[in-house]
Design an enzyme around this catalytic site. Structure first.
Site, PDB file in Angstrom:
ATOM      1  N   SER A 164     -68.277  16.798  61.854  1.00  0.00           N
ATOM      2  CA  SER A 164     -68.203  15.573  62.644  1.00  0.00           C
ATOM      3  C   SER A 164     -67.706  15.959  64.027  1.00  0.00           C
ATOM      4  CB  SER A 164     -67.234  14.574  62.003  1.00  0.00           C
ATOM      5  OG  SER A 164     -66.931  13.507  62.885  1.00  0.00           O
ATOM      6  N   TYR A 176     -59.153  12.316  57.594  1.00  0.00           N
ATOM      7  CA  TYR A 176     -60.555  12.558  57.928  1.00  0.00           C
ATOM      8  C   TYR A 176     -60.719  13.681  58.946  1.00  0.00           C
ATOM      9  CZ  TYR A 176     -65.432  11.799  59.136  1.00  0.00           C
ATOM     10  OH  TYR A 176     -66.785  11.993  59.341  1.00  0.00           O
TER      11      TYR A 176
END
Length: 319
Positions: A164, A176
């Site tokens: 990401s 995350y």
């Protein structure tokens, strides 16, 4: 002088574009193993590669996901059940793949499976919250890769890791970004280790796209669930109207950034798998290219001020 530099930059982009046009031959003999194919990027990629003639091995978490994917695919596509946090499930999938690919080996594995919650300020989290996400987003990526790496080395193939842009900059708290930074580190170390064996290791760093993991209902529910578990002391520190302010911030900062064109990511995945000269990194999404990545190169004190400016005070991030 400026025009000369501009001309050289333009020439470089033309050269790169031309170089990246070439595709690998014999797609019908190349097996591609994709995780997280129930929906989203993985599902679209499985169907896209199937249409291009690759032999797709689509790993789904649910039986429903397998059945629905088979209905819209050719007989070339195979499905397999996979829970990336289960060693037994990973081993069973690997055994199936070994039988399927034989001596040809595995051309590519695409580590696409991932989760986005629980996510929130770090002091809302427990170690179990971190562990649950790391097990999927990081340990799952490593486990799946290592399980099929001998087959990929045999084919001199590809490892494609979906990280990401938040593996480059921590724009919010919780596990995350930690998990995606880990994927970036694993990707880079594996790329160096595998270069001697002719294996290419590529990384995708997407921005915000409209998938099940960025669903606003899911993110709102995540905030509510975490908030309800907090002790009163922490609620007092944040203010009891924090969940409402957090939802406003979600609408303002997330919903406006979501890109509904998932093929931007799928096209990058396909290029990483099929191009003779793939890129080391791909950054699909306008926000990844023009917002988050440039911000990641700024001095920390400047980037922090930009990130905190529109967040739900007093904490900064609410995701």
């Amino acid at each position: 002088m400026f025009l000369y530099i501009l001309g050289l930059v333009a020439l470089w982009f033309v050269f790169r574009w031309y170089r990246e046009l070439a595709r690998v031959p014999n797609k019908g003999q190349k097996y591609v193993y994709i995780t997280g194919c129930d929906s989203g990027f993985g599902n679209l990629l499985a169907r896209h590669l199937d249409k291009l003639g690759f032999r797709v091995i689509a790993a789904c978490y649910t039986e429903k996901g397998e059945d629905e994917l088979k209905k819209v695919s050719s007989e070339r596509l195979n499905t397999v059940h996979l829970d990336v946090v289960s060693t037994d499930s990973v081993n069973k999938a690997t055994a199936f793949i070994k039988t399927l690919v034989g001596e040809k080996g595995l051309w590519a594995v695409v580590n696409n499976a991932g989760v986005s919650v629980p996510s929130g300020p770090c002091d809302w989290m427990t170690i179990d919250d971190y562990r649950s996400m790391l097990d999927v987003n990081l340990i799952g990526v490593i486990g799946v890769t290592l399980s099929v790496l001998p087959l990929i080395k045999k084919a001199r193939g590809r490892v494609v890791n979906v990280a990401s842009v938040f593996g480059r900059i921590s724009a919010f708290g919780g596990p995350y970004c930690v998990s995606k930074y880990g994927v970036e580190a694993f990707n880079d170390s594996l790329r160096m280790n595998m270069s001697a064996f002719g294996v290419k290791v590529l990384c995708l760093e997407p921005g915000f796209f409209k998938t099940s993991v960025t669903d606003l209902h899911l993110l709102r529910k995540n905030v509510k669930t975490l908030w309800n578990k907090l002790p009163e002391e922490i609620k007092d520190q944040y203010g009891h109207d924090y969940p409402e302010r957090a939802n406003v911030t979600l609408e303002k900062n997330v919903a406006t950034l979501l890109d509904g064109d998932l093929m931007k990511v799928v096209s990058c995945m396909e290029h990483a798998i099929s191009a003779v000269h793939p890129r080391t990194r791909y950054s699909p999404g306008w926000d990844a290219k023009f917002l988050w990545l440039p911000m990641s190169y700024l001095p920390t004190w400047i980037a922090d001020k930009m990130l905190l400016k529109d967040m739900a005070n007093p904490t900064g991030s609410i995701l």
